[in-house]
Design a protein around this motif. Structure first.
Motif, PDB file in Angstrom:
ATOM      1  N   PHE A 152      -4.845 -91.306   0.851  1.00 51.32           N
ATOM      2  CA  PHE A 152      -6.081 -92.081   1.005  1.00 51.32           C
ATOM      3  C   PHE A 152      -6.215 -92.628   2.427  1.00 51.32           C
ATOM      4  O   PHE A 152      -7.316 -92.767   2.947  1.00 51.32           O
ATOM      5  N   GLN A 153      -5.079 -92.906   3.043  1.00 51.00           N
ATOM      6  CA  GLN A 153      -5.113 -93.379   4.428  1.00 51.00           C
ATOM      7  C   GLN A 153      -5.640 -92.271   5.349  1.00 51.00           C
ATOM      8  O   GLN A 153      -6.443 -92.523   6.251  1.00 51.00           O
ATOM      9  N   ASP A 154      -5.188 -91.037   5.086  1.00 45.80           N
ATOM     10  CA  ASP A 154      -5.681 -89.899   5.871  1.00 45.80           C
ATOM     11  C   ASP A 154      -7.184 -89.733   5.696  1.00 45.80           C
ATOM     12  O   ASP A 154      -7.913 -89.447   6.661  1.00 45.80           O
ATOM     13  N   ILE A 155      -7.679 -89.899   4.466  1.00 45.28           N
ATOM     14  CA  ILE A 155      -9.114 -89.751   4.218  1.00 45.28           C
ATOM     15  C   ILE A 155      -9.914 -90.815   4.953  1.00 45.28           C
ATOM     16  O   ILE A 155     -10.916 -90.521   5.616  1.00 45.28           O
ATOM     17  N   ARG A 156      -9.451 -92.090   4.879  1.00 42.66           N
ATOM     18  CA  ARG A 156     -10.168 -93.172   5.561  1.00 42.66           C
ATOM     19  C   ARG A 156     -10.179 -92.953   7.067  1.00 42.66           C
ATOM     20  O   ARG A 156     -11.216 -93.133   7.731  1.00 42.66           O
ATOM     21  N   TYR A 157      -9.030 -92.540   7.600  1.00 43.33           N
ATOM     22  CA  TYR A 157      -8.958 -92.320   9.048  1.00 43.33           C
ATOM     23  C   TYR A 157      -9.855 -91.152   9.458  1.00 43.33           C
ATOM     24  O   TYR A 157     -10.541 -91.208  10.491  1.00 43.33           O
ATOM     25  N   ALA A 158      -9.855 -90.084   8.647  1.00 43.26           N
ATOM     26  CA  ALA A 158     -10.698 -88.924   8.957  1.00 43.26           C
ATOM     27  C   ALA A 158     -12.171 -89.300   8.959  1.00 43.26           C
ATOM     28  O   ALA A 158     -12.933 -88.885   9.842  1.00 43.26           O
ATOM     29  N   LEU A 159     -12.581 -90.095   7.993  1.00 39.17           N
ATOM     30  CA  LEU A 159     -13.979 -90.517   7.939  1.00 39.17           C
ATOM     31  C   LEU A 159     -14.342 -91.365   9.158  1.00 39.17           C
ATOM     32  O   LEU A 159     -15.449 -91.236   9.714  1.00 39.17           O
ATOM     33  N   ARG A 160     -13.412 -92.243   9.595  1.00 43.90           N
ATOM     34  CA  ARG A 160     -13.677 -93.047  10.791  1.00 43.90           C
ATOM     35  C   ARG A 160     -13.824 -92.154  12.020  1.00 43.90           C
ATOM     36  O   ARG A 160     -14.724 -92.339  12.847  1.00 43.90           O
ATOM     37  N   GLN A 161     -12.945 -91.174  12.139  1.00 38.62           N
ATOM     38  CA  GLN A 161     -13.007 -90.265  13.288  1.00 38.62           C
ATOM     39  C   GLN A 161     -14.312 -89.468  13.308  1.00 38.62           C
ATOM     40  O   GLN A 161     -14.933 -89.286  14.356  1.00 38.62           O
ATOM     41  N   LEU A 162     -14.719 -88.981  12.140  1.00 34.35           N
ATOM     42  CA  LEU A 162     -15.955 -88.198  12.080  1.00 34.35           C
ATOM     43  C   LEU A 162     -17.172 -89.077  12.341  1.00 34.35           C
ATOM     44  O   LEU A 162     -18.154 -88.630  12.948  1.00 34.35           O
ATOM     45  N   ARG A 163     -17.099 -90.344  11.897  1.00 36.91           N
ATOM     46  CA  ARG A 163     -18.198 -91.269  12.141  1.00 36.91           C
ATOM     47  C   ARG A 163     -18.321 -91.600  13.624  1.00 36.91           C
ATOM     48  O   ARG A 163     -19.413 -91.850  14.131  1.00 36.91           O
ATOM     49  N   LYS A 164     -17.191 -91.595  14.335  1.00 35.72           N
ATOM     50  CA  LYS A 164     -17.207 -91.902  15.771  1.00 35.72           C
ATOM     51  C   LYS A 164     -17.803 -90.768  16.594  1.00 35.72           C
ATOM     52  O   LYS A 164     -18.154 -90.976  17.755  1.00 35.72           O
ATOM     53  N   SER A 165     -17.895 -89.560  16.021  1.00 34.29           N
ATOM     54  CA  SER A 165     -18.465 -88.409  16.746  1.00 34.29           C
ATOM     55  C   SER A 165     -19.614 -87.822  15.925  1.00 34.29           C
ATOM     56  O   SER A 165     -19.500 -86.739  15.342  1.00 34.29           O
ATOM     57  N   PRO A 166     -20.739 -88.529  15.828  1.00 36.89           N
ATOM     58  CA  PRO A 166     -21.822 -88.074  14.950  1.00 36.89           C
ATOM     59  C   PRO A 166     -22.417 -86.730  15.361  1.00 36.89           C
ATOM     60  O   PRO A 166     -22.798 -85.932  14.499  1.00 36.89           O
ATOM     61  N   GLY A 167     -22.488 -86.470  16.665  1.00 37.30           N
ATOM     62  CA  GLY A 167     -23.040 -85.192  17.112  1.00 37.30           C
ATOM     63  C   GLY A 167     -22.180 -84.018  16.672  1.00 37.30           C
ATOM     64  O   GLY A 167     -22.669 -83.030  16.104  1.00 37.30           O
ATOM     65  N   PHE A 168     -20.880 -84.146  16.933  1.00 32.30           N
ATOM     66  CA  PHE A 168     -19.948 -83.100  16.518  1.00 32.30           C
ATOM     67  C   PHE A 168     -19.972 -82.920  14.997  1.00 32.30           C
ATOM     68  O   PHE A 168     -20.031 -81.800  14.483  1.00 32.30           O
ATOM     69  N   THR A 169     -19.953 -84.028  14.262  1.00 31.28           N
ATOM     70  CA  THR A 169     -19.931 -83.964  12.798  1.00 31.28           C
ATOM     71  C   THR A 169     -21.188 -83.283  12.269  1.00 31.28           C
ATOM     72  O   THR A 169     -21.119 -82.436  11.365  1.00 31.28           O
ATOM     73  N   ALA A 170     -22.351 -83.620  12.828  1.00 32.97           N
ATOM     74  CA  ALA A 170     -23.613 -83.029  12.359  1.00 32.97           C
ATOM     75  C   ALA A 170     -23.626 -81.526  12.591  1.00 32.97           C
ATOM     76  O   ALA A 170     -24.008 -80.743  11.707  1.00 32.97           O
ATOM     77  N   VAL A 171     -23.210 -81.100  13.799  1.00 33.95           N
ATOM     78  CA  VAL A 171     -23.210 -79.661  14.103  1.00 33.95           C
ATOM     79  C   VAL A 171     -22.253 -78.925  13.175  1.00 33.95           C
ATOM     80  O   VAL A 171     -22.580 -77.859  12.641  1.00 33.95           O
ATOM     81  N   ALA A 172     -21.064 -79.475  12.977  1.00 35.08           N
ATOM     82  CA  ALA A 172     -20.071 -78.819  12.125  1.00 35.08           C
ATOM     83  C   ALA A 172     -20.547 -78.729  10.679  1.00 35.08           C
ATOM     84  O   ALA A 172     -20.431 -77.677  10.032  1.00 35.08           O
ATOM     85  N   VAL A 173     -21.103 -79.829  10.161  1.00 32.22           N
ATOM     86  CA  VAL A 173     -21.551 -79.837   8.768  1.00 32.22           C
ATOM     87  C   VAL A 173     -22.713 -78.873   8.564  1.00 32.22           C
ATOM     88  O   VAL A 173     -22.759 -78.119   7.582  1.00 32.22           O
ATOM     89  N   ILE A 174     -23.671 -78.865   9.472  1.00 28.09           N
ATOM     90  CA  ILE A 174     -24.825 -77.958   9.342  1.00 28.09           C
ATOM     91  C   ILE A 174     -24.372 -76.505   9.426  1.00 28.09           C
ATOM     92  O   ILE A 174     -24.828 -75.637   8.668  1.00 28.09           O
ATOM     93  N   THR A 175     -23.450 -76.232  10.345  1.00 24.42           N
ATOM     94  CA  THR A 175     -22.930 -74.863  10.472  1.00 24.42           C
ATOM     95  C   THR A 175     -22.272 -74.418   9.171  1.00 24.42           C
ATOM     96  O   THR A 175     -22.532 -73.312   8.673  1.00 24.42           O
TER      97      THR A 175
END
Length: 814
Positions: free
Chosen positions: A5-28
Motif C-alpha cells: 500500500f505504501q508503494d501504491i500511495r507513493y506511485a500515485l503521488r509521483q504520477l500526480r506530480k507529473s500530470p502531463g506525463f501521466t495524461a499522455v501515458a494514460v491516453i496512449t
C-alpha cells in the motif's frame, strides 16, 4: 501488505506530480488497450463463443457437392432418404430461407420467412417461448397451414399476448394458424419472422430429385459420434443413392461440416488478422510509454541513488517502478473500456451486415477479464525497462553526476524503442495502404453495365391479382407499364438476378443435341430471367444479333441471349447465333441463341472465377406456366432515371398502390449502393486496418516527440558546452533530428519484412487484394515517405527548442 500500500500511495503521488506525463501515458494506453478490447469482443462473439443452441458442437450441416462446386443446396428427396437411412445422427431437419409478404394482421409488409421441416427446433435443441413446432402431418403436401412466428412479430403484431396460439396470419396470400412462438433472439443464419412447414412447398421443388433449390440440411450427431464418422456414413448413403437414381445423382458427393464453421466462415481468419494488427498497436503504445518512463527515470537517478544510500534495496526500487507502471496501465484500461464501447458501435455501424453473429457483440465478463489480463501484462511489460535500469544503476555514480544527463544506455534503449515503433507502424500502414489501393482498383473495374442513375426495388404484388399464371403475367406487365409512364423514367423492367449480388442460378447445360452423360459434371451457366427492356435499363451492350423483345412470349419459340464469355468459350468461330441451348435438370429448352451481350460482373467486382462465367438471359415472359408462381414473385424491378431516389419513389409508390394497398415495396437500393456493398469484403478490414495504422502513426509521432523533448531537457548541459565550444544552431538541430531520422530508416528496413508477411496474408484471405501485388513497391514507397515525414515533423519542435538554449544559462544551471 504495508509495503504494497505504501508503494501504491507513493506511485500515485509521483504520477500526480507529473500530470502531463501521466495524461499522455494514460491516453496512449487507453487507445491501445481500448482497441484490443474492442476487437477481442468481436472475436469472442463471432469466433470463440459457442452457438446459442443445446450442445452446439454436435450440430452439423450436410451439403451435396458436384465436380464444379464444393457445396450445393440439397435435394429434398435425397434429404428424406438421409433421414431414413443415417444412424450417425440423432435428428436431421431441412430448411429454406426466402422473403414473404405479410398482409395481416396489421399493415402489409415484406418479412423474412423460413420453411422448415418437422423437428427443426428440436434438432437445434431450442425450446419455443409458446406452443409447439410442426407435426409430421403438418409437414407434408396438403397438411394443415400451421406457422411458428418470431418473438419480435409476436410482440409487434400481437402485443405479446399469451392468447396468440390459434390466431391467424396471412403470408403470401395463405392464412396460417399460429401454433408456436420462437424464443427471443432466435436465429440461424438470419432472423426469420415466420416459420412454415417445408413439406407444403411447391411440388416442383420438393418432388424433383434433380432440383437443388435453396434447401439446407441441419443435423445433430449422436453422442460420441465425430464429424468424420458422420461423413463416412453419409458418403456411403450418397453412393447408394447415386446407383439408384443415376440421372439425378450421378457424380453427386456429400460434405458434412460443423455448423459453427458454416456460420463463421472466413470471418474468423479476417478477425484473427485484425486481432494481430491491433496487438501491434498495443506494442507500439507500450514502446511509447516505456520510452517515456525510461527518459523519466533518467531524471530520477538522483532520487534512486539517495533512496539506495538510505537503505532501500534494488528489488524495492524496481517494485516501486513496476507499481507505477501497473497503475498507469489499469487506469488506461478503465478508459480503454469506454473507448471500446464507442469503437464497437462505430465499426458495426460503418459495415452493417458484414460480420456473422454481430448482434452478440458486447463487452461482457470474458472481455473484461481479457482486458484486465492485458492491462496487467502491459503494465509489467513497459515497466520492465525502467525497473531493470534502476536495478543496474550505481548510486555513487548517480550522486556524483547529479542525476542529470542522457547516458549511452538511455540512448540505446531509446533508439531500440523508436526502431520498434517505426517498424510496427510500417507493417500496419502497408496493410492499410494495400487494401486502400485495392478499393481504388475495384472502383475502376468495368462491371459490364452503367451503374449511374439506376434504382432497384421489389414489389410484393397482391395475391388477389396472381391466382393463375395468366393473371400473374398480366399483373406484372401492367405494373411495369405504369412505372414506365412516370415522368423521368427512361427504362424499366424485371430481372430475377441483380448484378453484383450473386443471385443468378447455376444450371447444367448442353448445346444443340450434345447432352452429357452426367448433368452434375456438365458445365454450368448462370440463368437470368429478364424483361425485354432490362438491357436498356442496365445499359448492357449488344455485341451480336438482338436482345429479347416483347414478342418473345409463351406463344413463340424459346430464345436466349448469351454473354461474351459464353460466346468466346463455346463458339470460337464467332458464330453462336442460331445454335440451340438446353439448360437445367428439368430441361428448360431447347432455346435458340438470338444475341450476344457484354459480360456482366455478377458476384463481386473482384470475382474472376466460375461465378462470373457463362451467363444466359431468358425472357421472363416465356417462363412456363409451372414456374410462374416461383419465378415472378422473386423478380426485382430495375429503373433507369436521372432523378434521385427521393424524387422518383413517391411516383413509383403511387403507381404500385394504385392496384392495391397490400403490395409492399422493399429492397430499395441504388446500383451505386450495390456496387459499394460488393466491396464490403475489402472495406471492412481496410477501415479497421486504416484506423489502427493511423493510431499507430499518431503513437509513434508522440513517442518520437516525447523522447526528443526529454532528450533535450536532460542534455541541456551538453548542448551548452557544445555551443560554448563553437557549435551553431544548425549543428545542434542536426544532432537531434539526424539521429531520429537514422533510427526511423532503420525501423523502415526492419518493418519491411513484417509488412511483406502481412501483405502475403492479406492476399491469401479470400482474395482481399485485387489489382496489385502483395509486394507493391508504390505502397511501400508512399508509406515510407509518410513515416519519414511524420518523424521529421515530430522531432522538429523539440529540436528547434534545443537550438534556443543559452550556453551561459545552461552552464550556470549545471
Amino acid at each position: 501488505m504495508n509495503g504494497f500500500f505504501q508503494d501504491i500511495r507513493y506511485a500515485l503521488r509521483q504520477l500526480r506530480k507529473s500530470p502531463g506525463f501521466t495524461a499522455v501515458a494514460v491516453i496512449t494506453l487507453a487507445l491501445g488497450i481500448g482497441a484490443n478490447t474492442g476487437i477481442f469482443s468481436v472475436v469472442d462473439a463471432v469466433v470463440l463463443a459457442p452457438l446459442r443452441y443445446f450442445q452446439p458442437d454436435r450440430l452439423v450441416m450436410v451439403w451435396e457437392t458436384n465436380p464444379r462446386f464444393p457445396r450445393v443446396w440439397d435435394s429434398y428427396p435425397n434429404f428424406q432418404d438421409w433421414q431414413r437411412s443415417a444412424h450417425s445422427f440423432q435428428q436431421m431437419a431441412a430448411f429454406r430461407q426466402q422473403g414473404a409478404d405479410l398482409t395481416s394482421p396489421g399493415a402489409a409488409s415484406h418479412i423474412n420467412s423460413s420453411q422448415v421441416s418437422a423437428g427443426f427446433f428440436s434438432t437445434l435443441g431450442t425450446g419455443l417461448a409458446l406452443g409447439r413446432e410442426f407435426t409430421d402431418q403438418e409437414d407434408q403436401h396438403g397438411g394443415a397451414p400451421a406457422v411458428v412466428i418470431s418473438n419480435r412479430l409476436w410482440r409487434e403484431r400481437f402485443a405479446g399476448s399469451h392468447e396468440v396460439l390459434g390466431k391467424s396470419v396471412t403470408v403470401d396470400g395463405v392464412s396460417y394458424s399460429i401454433v408456436g412462438v420462437a424464443p427471443a433472439g432466435f436465429r440461424l443464419e438470419e432472423e426469420a419472422d415466420v416459420f412454415t412447414p417445408l413439406g407444403q412447398l411447391d411440388r416442383l421443388i420438393l418432388n424433383d430429385r434433380a432440383s437443388h433449390d435453396g434447401i439446407f440440411t441441419l443435423a445433430r450427431l449422436e453422442p460420441g459420434v465425430s464429424v468424420s464418422q458422420g461423413q463416412v456414413e453419409m458418403s456411403t448413403i450418397q453412393n447408394s443413392l447415386d446407383r439408384l437414381y443415376p440421372d439425378a445423382n450421378r457424380d453427386l458427393g456429400i460434405y458434412v461440416e460443423p455448423l459453427k464453421q458454416v456460420i463463421v466462415g472466413d470471418a474468423g481468419q479476417t478477425l484473427g488478422l485484425l486481432l494481430g494488427a491491433v496487438g501491434l498497436v498495443l506494442l507500439i503504445g507500450c514502446a511509447n510509454v516505456a520510452n517515456l518512463l525510461l527518459a523519466r527515470s533518467a531524471a530520477r537517478n538522483r532520487e534512486f541513488a539517495i533512496r539506495s544510500a538510505l537503505g532501500a534495496n534494488r528489488a524495492r526500487l524496481a517494485r516501486q517502478l513496476l507499481t507505477e507502471s501497473v497503475i498507469l496501465s489499469l487506469t488506461g484500461a478503465g478508459l480503454g473500456i469506454v473507448v471500446a464501447l464507442f469503437g464497437i458501435k462505430s465499426v458495426l455501424a460503418a459495415v452493417p451486415g458484414i460480420l456473422p453473429r454481430s448482434e452478440d457483440v458486447s463487452v461482457n465478463a470474458p472481455v473484461l477479464l481479457y482486458t484486465l489480463t492485458v492491462s496487467l501484462v502491459v503494465g509489467i511489460l513497459f515497466g520492465l525497462a525502467p525497473a531493470l535500469k534502476s536495478w543496474s544503476t550505481d548510486p555513487q555514480a548517480s550522486l556524483k553526476d547529479g542525476g542529470r544527463g542522457f547516458t549511452v544506455v538511455h540512448r540505446r534503449a531509446h533508439g531500440s524503442f523508436v526502431v520498434m515503433q517505426v517498424a510496427l507502424t510500417l507493417v500496419l500502414l502497408v496493410g492499410a495502404g494495400l487494401l486502400f489501393r485495392t478499393i481504388l482498383h475495384l472502383r475502376n473495374v468495368n462491371p459490364g453495365f452503367d451503374t449511374k442513375n439506376v434504382i432497384t426495388l421489389k414489389v410484393g404484388v397482391s395475391h388477389s391479382l396472381t391466382g393463375t399464371p395468366t393473371s400473374t403475367r398480366v399483373a406484372y406487365q401492367q405494373l411495369i407499364e405504369r412505372i414506365r409512364q412516370i415522368s423521368g423514367v427512361q427504362a424499366a423492367d424485371f430481372t430475377t438476378a441483380i448484378p453484383l449480388t450473386g443471385q443468378g442460378g447455376y444450371l447444367p447445360f448442353w448445346l444443340d443435341s450434345q447432352k452429357p452423360e452426367s448433368l452434375q459434371g456438365a458445365p454450368r451457366l448462370q440463368a437470368f430471367l429478364t424483361g425485354p427492356d432490362y438491357f436498356r435499363a442496365m445499359d448492357i451492350p449488344l455485341l451480336q444479333g438482338r436482345f429479347l423483345s416483347e414478342d418473345d412470349t409463351t406463344k413463340s419459340p424459346c430464345v436466349a441471349v448469351i454473354d461474351s464469355d459464353f460466346a468466346h468459350k463455346f463458339f470460337p468461330d464467332g458464330k453462336p447465333i442460331g445454335h440451340a441451348i438446353t439448360a437445367g435438370f428439368a430441361a428448360f429448352g431447347p432455346c435458340t441463341i438470338v444475341g450476344v451481350a457484354g459480360h456482366v460482373k455478377d458476384a463481386a467486382l473482384n470475382d474472376a472465377g466460375i461465378t462470373n462465367q457463362y451467363q444466359t438471359y431468358y425472357s421472363l415472359y416465356q417462363d412456363p406456366d409451372r414456374w410462374v408462381p416461383l419465378n415472378y414473385p422473386d423478380a426485382s424491378i430495375i429503373v433507369r432515371t436521372p432523378l434521385d431516389t427521393a424524387t422518383v419513389m413517391p411516383a413509383i409508390k403511387a403507381m404500385v398502390y394504385r392496384a392495391g394497398n397490400d403490395q409492399p415495396i422493399y429492397n430499395l437500393q441504388t446500383m451505386r449502393q450495390i456496387v459499394a456493398d460488393s466491396m464490403s469484403e475489402q472495406r471492412f478490414p481496410m477501415i479497421l486496418l486504416g484506423a489502427f495504422a493511423a493510431l499507430a502513426l499518431l503513437l509513434a509521432a508522440v513517442g518520437i516527440y516525447g523522447a526528443i523533448s526529454y532528450s533535450v531537457t536532460l542534455r541541456v548541459q551538453e548542448i551548452g558546452i557544445r555551443m560554448a565550444l563553437g557549435a551553431d544552431k544548425r549543428n545542434v538541430f542536426r544532432l537531434f533530428v539526424g539521429r531520429e531520422l537514422r533510427l526511423v530508416l532503420a525501423g523502415i528496413v526492419a518493418g519491411a519484412v513484417g509488412a511483406l508477411i502481412l501483405a502475403r496474408t492479406l492476399s491469401s484471405l479470400s482474395h482481399l487484394l485485387y489489382g496489385i501485388g502483395s509486394s507493391d513497391p508504390l505502397t511501400f514507397a508512399i508509406v515510407s515517405v509518410v513515416l519519414i515525414g511524420v518523424a521529421a515533423l515530430a522531432g522538429y519542435v523539440p529540436a528547434r527548442r534545443a537550438t534556443k538554449v543559452d550556453p551561459m544559462v545552461a552552464l550556470r544551471y549545471e
